[in-house]
Every structure is written in structure tokens, then in C-alpha cells.
Write a protein that holds these residues in place. Structure first.
Motif: not given
Lengths: 429, 429
Positions: A138, A141-142, A144-150, A294
Motif C-alpha cells: 500500500p 492509498r497511504p 493519497r489518504e493517510s498522509l493527506a494532512g501531512d 509522521a
């Protein structure tokens, strides 16, 4: 749970497509439970309809991919044909006819991702492509989404299994490039024509995709500086070992220190044995992601193969189907940052240079002067030699690649330098 | 882009909350571009309103968390208070009043996740919790979404940074548990009361969450077998080293071979130095995920800390906001499989046992007979001893934990066994 099934069209039924079809059948109940409705394979487009495909109903097989892609009853089209055309036409046609698309097509995304994203956007559909980069690992997705606020600053990864296998063999057995490639071919890790892998095109496409997502900007294949590994010799590997390093083909995407531009490149580089990427063996992939909040994350796994790629395709299929069912959409393209991609000359890196020099006094002074004249500072220099043969091995401090390469050009012109035996960048410190 | 902002309530403004507030301010433009609308911090609930919080507008601060959670104008509530109450009441109240929730609360999710998921479902809102497991390391989203088309069989991970720091220090310096704990406390890696970490409660909560998502079933904290590391001695670590191993506190979630049940456990175990988890140093976390199609994936990164946890919270915030904006929802709870959780006795594992024995003939025969009587097969046995002191170090083959532990009980009863000096499970082979 809804009983009317969602309909899926599969374009391509090779190594990946046949795994997708197999898992859709064997895991049908689980997929239905996770999506909230059954999914049905409604058609499979192939080039050779006569080939026996275990587990695929022959009644579903067609050679008319274009007709399948534009069927109005299809909810999701899975494209695993690869290449630019007809894949691009098929995908845009699928969007126009109301389907979402899951694709593993890294070449097309790197060449012309915006066209696909715009078509998806225009028709209100999803474009998912986790399988395009490092198969089941993965990453898309990480990012595009998990790190979308970083704020991602750097990606450093091994994203091509074939070349990692070749370099791992060269490192562990002392084999030359040709011999290691032959072994990779014999074991099925390299294709009959290995150009896309060994010349770095495959890794460069993945670098373009990752850089685009990570930096919220458009990066195309042409923006990625690319060097393959065909010129790596057993002597280069041995030289890296003496430095406490190994050689890996790296994809590196960086945000400039001032945040106003980005770079993306693929080339072989020495990395210290203590770096986690140094221990990525055989055909495995691993990617480091460095971000403001992160810190340093690593993702590791099999970067190719039918089943791992199918795992990524099916994860995307579940997401696309859920969205269809709920009348919603996943995240679209995020390219608002519009950052320019700087050329390789502006990338700050370090060189390891082996020079074949005349064995006489003053050579080191002359060489050191040449580095100084180009504004390149030397980290270490080692002299070796006897009986008229002499070698200088220089490792520089960080400098712009343009300064480093013009230093090398100037060194080639010195009377006392018989030849530049090896140049390699040093990363991961 | 929509100009009316989405409104966010922050419950808790400690190490994590203050980082969330800071990044929401400094990265406001990026967040707006990625979401499609600005996000506005509309209220911050704290216990001590007088404490100065840099970057947080004092006008937003309130001590009335309950009133903030039920404000009808709030789109997303971020809960970073931790613990069971009042967090549970606040989260369910937020759902009832129309907000989605992003939480880092592993204890609550492991204790009573279903209540939260059901409240989210009932009111059509999202519950996101990436930060509850291993901070910024993307694990929840990859398991919930990327691997949604695959079948996960096993999770093996280091999910607690404090205990990994302690074990790493014991391994690298030869320190005892108490000394290593003191160092962890001095450096801020361990809390004043380290119980939740060193007794394995924190890791067990994460194991429950991961097992639930991975196996699509409900797993509660009470279902997780839990052993801490307070009884690990310097001798255990030295013994592991002689075996070419190191000791790690592992969270292990497994699907039974017949697929009809699952297990989840946290305990110290020896793993070979060649295993990638053996090289996870200091307070880092790393998690292996094994699935049918993807094979073996690893995720690595900082598993705690204000900024890494905030990174995960903000990624979830972006997702929750996008969904609010589009009137859609992310994936809800997936617990359709309803698999029973088997007790520890049924887990198949291996033991490393050090016995203090009488130094006379026949001891090994007696010990070996005891193993055989319990159906436990011995892999290796090593005898050491001189001057009347003798040791037997036995490593078993795989066997059910119940058989292994009753073997140990029987060994304790043998005349020739003076004591069982050390028992540890062996994993990662």
C-alpha cells in the motif's frame, strides 16, 4: 445487503487478470460482505480467446474490449492490459459510459495521468491505481489518504523487483551484470526484453506517479531523470563493498529545501549497509517516505507478481464498488500545488568517483584543484597503486549534480587522469 | 472550492491535540485544497484552561467538552483525550449531533469499539482511528481498505515503542529490566506509571483493534492473551543471544489453519536476528501483515509521539471532511465474519526453556520423557554444566500452548529439575 450485483468488466486476462478473476470467484462471499452487494464478473476481454483460462467462464470471454468497456451496465472496469493504447481509449470510454476504473497501468498513468483523472472527474467516477506502484504494497492509498494532512518531503525507494534481483545477485555472488541478468531471466524475474526494467523506465514511471501524489502536483515520465543499471560492473559493486555500501537502483522524489520545486529521478546509487534499504533482497520492493509530522515511514513487500498485484486491484475494486453503491466518490486528482519539476543538474547529491591516474607526485593536488574549481568539496580520498598503476577514489560532499558532472568532465581532460573508471551517486546517509 | 468552512472540535489539547491544532493552522491552505473547503478549528476542550497553548486562540478554549461535542454546527470532532470515560460519552454524543469522529483512543476502541461503530452507523457518520494503532504508520487504512479484497492470515508486530526501547537497551547494553526502564523514563519514552506499556495493555488494545479489522470480526481487549515484560531478565536476553535471537514484545493476531477461529496475543518472544523485526530499534514500531494474495508486507515508522500521531489524525480529518462535503461515508465496521477468538491454550507456538537440573546421568532422559508424555516434540537440546551445576536448554517444535505449559508444570515436579530458569516463546521463523 443489496442482492442485485455490481458488474465488473475485466480488460486483460494475463498473469494479473487471471488472478483477479480467480479471487473474485473464490472470495465472492467475502467481497460481497465487505462491499455490501455481490460483485459479478460480467465480461473478460482478451486477445487470444482460445487459450484456456481456469476458473473463467468461456461465455464471458470476448475479443472486443472496446464494446465491453462501453457497456452501460458495467459499474467498474478493471484495466490490466498495460501500455498506452488501447488502454487509454478503453479507460476514457469506460468513464464516458458510467463506470469507475481500477488500473495497474503505470506507463499510462506516468505518460498521461491527467487525461485519465480529468475523464474520471468529468463523469463523476473513480480512478484507482494502487497496483500501478509496487503491486500489493500500500503506497498510493497511504500517500493519497493517510498522509493527506501531512507534508511529504522525500520518497526514497526500491520500486523495481527485476533490477533489485540483479543487483542483489551481483552483490552476493560477485557476478557481472550479464550473468546476473541471465539468472533473472531464467528464473522469470526478467522479461525476454528487459529494457523497461534495466533501463529504469518502469521505476521512472512509478517515481512520476509517487511524486505527483506526494507533492500534489503533476509529474510526468519525461520529468523524471532516468539512468538504468546496464553499465554497473562487478568492479562497481566491489568498490561499493569497500566503502561499506551496496548498490541499489533507487527512485528518489524530493521537495526542494525552499518548497518551490520538486525533483524526481531514478538511478543506481551506493547506500550504506546500515540503511534498511540495503537489506531489501531478491525481487522485493521497499519505499521510505519522509514527511514533516509522521517522520520516516517504510513500506516493504513483494513489488510484482500476479497475486500481489491482484491483491491491490481487488482492494481498489472494493473501494470503487462501495462508492458506486453509496453514490459517492473517492479522492480525485490532487495537483493544486502546481510545482515545477527541476532538472537533474539542480539536484543536490554526492558522487563516488574512481580515477585511473598516473603514479607520480602532484596528481592528487591537480585532482583536488579541479574539484575546488567547480565548487565541489571532497569528503574522503583514497590513493591506491603500485608498479605505475594508481587509483584515486574520491567521495564528495553534497553538491548540485551539474557541478559534480562538470567536475567529472574536467577530470577527464587532465593529463594525469588516464580514465574515469566509475562514477556513482551516494544516497541514504 | 467551497468557501464556507467545515468546523472542527478538538477534545483534548495535550501532546497530540496541540500538534493537531498547530498543523491545522500552519497547513490551513494545503488542507483546504486537499479537502475542497477550508477547515476551521471551532472549539478546543481542555481540563486546564489557564495553561498557555501556543497557536491556539484562547477564545476557542472551553472546559465544557460535553457542550462542544454536541454543538450542531460541528462537522468533525477529534477526540484525543484518551481513556474510557468521558471519551465514550463525548464520541457517542458527537455522532448523535451530526458530527463524524476522528479518534486516537485505542483503549476505548479495544474495550467497546462496537458501541462507537454502531453510533456512527446509526447517525450516518464516519469513525476514523488510524492514530489509535502505531501513530503515523498507516495500518488501519491499509487493512480496512487496501487489503479489503485479500484474506489476511497473520499480523506480527512491535506496536509499543516504550517496551521496544526497554528491550533494545537491555539487548544492546546488557542492562537489567529496572535499569532500562529508568533510562526510558528519564528520556521520556516511559510514563511515570509505566503499567499500560510494560504490562502489555497498550499493545493488547492495538492487537484487538488490528485483529478485528484484519479478520472482519469483533475482538475485544479481554480476548487478547497478554503478558508483559516485567519478568524479562538480563539472563533471558543473554540466553536469546546465544540462540542467535533477540527478545521483542510482540502482538500476534492469527487466523486458525481451518479458518474458523482467530487468536490474538501479546507477549515477549525470541525472534532470530535475521528477522526484519529484530532490527527495529529504540522506540520504533513495525508490523508484518501476511495475506493470501499480497504475501508478506511490512509497515515501519515512529509508533508514538505528538507529531506522528497528529499526522494520522489529520489524514483521517481530511477523509472525514471530504465525506462530509460530498455527503458520503467511508467504510464502516466490517465484522460480518463473526469468528470466535480461541484461548491461548489453542495457539500453536514454540518454547525456549532453560532448566536448572541435577548434574547426574539420566536427567536428559527423564526430561525428554516428560516432553514426549505431553505430546511436545523437542527441536534442540543443549546441556551445559560443571561442578554440580547443570543446565538444559530446550527448544521445542510447534505445539499447542496448553501442551507446552503443562509440560513446564510437569518439569517443575521432577526430582532432577531444581528450577525452571526461563521460559520464552520463539516466533518469526
Amino acid at each position: 445487503m443489496r442482492t442485485r450485483p455490481l458488474k465488473v468488466a475485466l480488460l486483460g486476462c494475463g498473469v494479473v487478470g487471471s488472478e483477479v478473476a480467480r479471487i473474485m470467484t473464490t472470495h465472492a462471499d467475502d467481497l460481497a460482505a465487505r462491499i455490501g452487494a455481490p460483485v459479478e464478473l460480467a465480461g473478460v476481454a482478451v486477445r487470444r480467446p482460445d487459450r484456456v483460462r481456469e476458473g473463467v467462464d468461456p461465455a464471458l470471454v470476448t475479443t472486443d474490449a472496446a464494446a465491453l468497456a462501453r457497456r452501460e451496465d458495467i459499474d467498474v472496469v478493471i484495466e490490466v492490459i498495460g501500455g498506452i493504447e488501447p488502454a487509454r481509449k478503453l479507460i476514457t470510454s469506460a468513464f464516458e459510459h458510467g463506470a469507475s476504473v481500477v488500473t495497474a497501468n503505470k506507463a499510462l498513468l506516468a505518460e498521461d495521468g491527467p487525461t485519465l483523472h480529468e475523464a474520471a472527474e468529468k463523469h463523476g467516477n473513480d480512478l484507482y491505481y494502487e497496483a500501478a506502484v509496487a503491486a500489493a504494497i500500500p503506497l498510493v492509498r497511504p500517500l493519497r489518504e493517510s498522509l493527506a494532512g501531512d507534508k511529504v518531503n522525500r520518497i526514497l525507494g526500491i520500486v523495481n523487483g527485476t533490477t533489485n534481483f540483479i543487483l542483489d545477485r551481483m552483490d552476493s555472488t560477485g557476478a557481472g551484470y550479464g550473468e546476473a541478468l541471465d539468472e533473472a531471466t531464467a528464473l522469470g524475474y526478467a522479461e525476454a526484453d528487459p529494457t523497461a526494467d534495466v533501463e529504469g523506465f518502469d521505476a521512472a514511471a512509478k517515481a512520476a506517479i509517487l511524486a505527483g501524489i506526494a507533492f500534489h502536483t503533476r509529474v510526468r515520465l519525461d520529468d523524471v531523470h532516468r539512468e538504468g543499471l546496464t553499465e554497473i560492473t562487478a568492479a562497481d559493486i566491489a568498490s561499493a563493498k569497500r566503502m561499506g555500501c551496496t548498490v541499489k537502483l533507487l527512485a528518489i522524489c524530493e521537495r526542494a529545501a525552499d518548497g518551490r520545486s520538486v525533483t524526481a529521478r531514478v538511478h543506481p546509487a551506493m547506500i550504506p549497509l546500515s540503511h534498511p534499504l540495503a537489506n531489501v533482497r531478491e525481487a522485493y520492493n521497499a519505499v521510505f517516505v519522509e514527511s514533516d509530522a509522521a517522520g520516516q515511514l517504510m513500506f516493504y513487500g513483494p513489488g510484482a507478481g500476479g497475486a500481489p498485484t491482484a491483491s491491490a486491484v481487488l482492494g481498489d475494486l472494493v473501494a470503487a464498488c462501495r462508492n458506486k453503491l453509496n453514490g459517492s466518490r473517492g479522492p480525485g486528482e490532487s495537483a493544486y500545488a502546481q510545482l515545477p519539476v527541476s532538472p537533474m543538474g539542480e539536484v543536490v547529491t554526492r558522487y563516488h568517483i574512481s580515477l585511473d591516474v598516473a603514479d607520480k607526485p602532484g596528481v592528487l593536488a591537480q585532482v583536488a584543484t579541479t574539484f575546488a574549481e567547480h565548487g565541489v568539496s571532497i569528503d574522503t580520498v583514497r590513493q591506491q597503486g603500485k608498479d605505475g598503476d594508481a587509483w584515486l577514489v574520491v567521495v564528495t560532499h553534497s553538491a548540485p549534480d551539474a557541478a559534480l558532472s562538470s567536475t567529472v568532465e574536467a577530470l577527464r581532460g587532465l593529463d594525469t587522469v588516464r580514465g574515469v573508471a566509475s562514477i556513482m551517486r551516494v544516497e541514504g546517509e
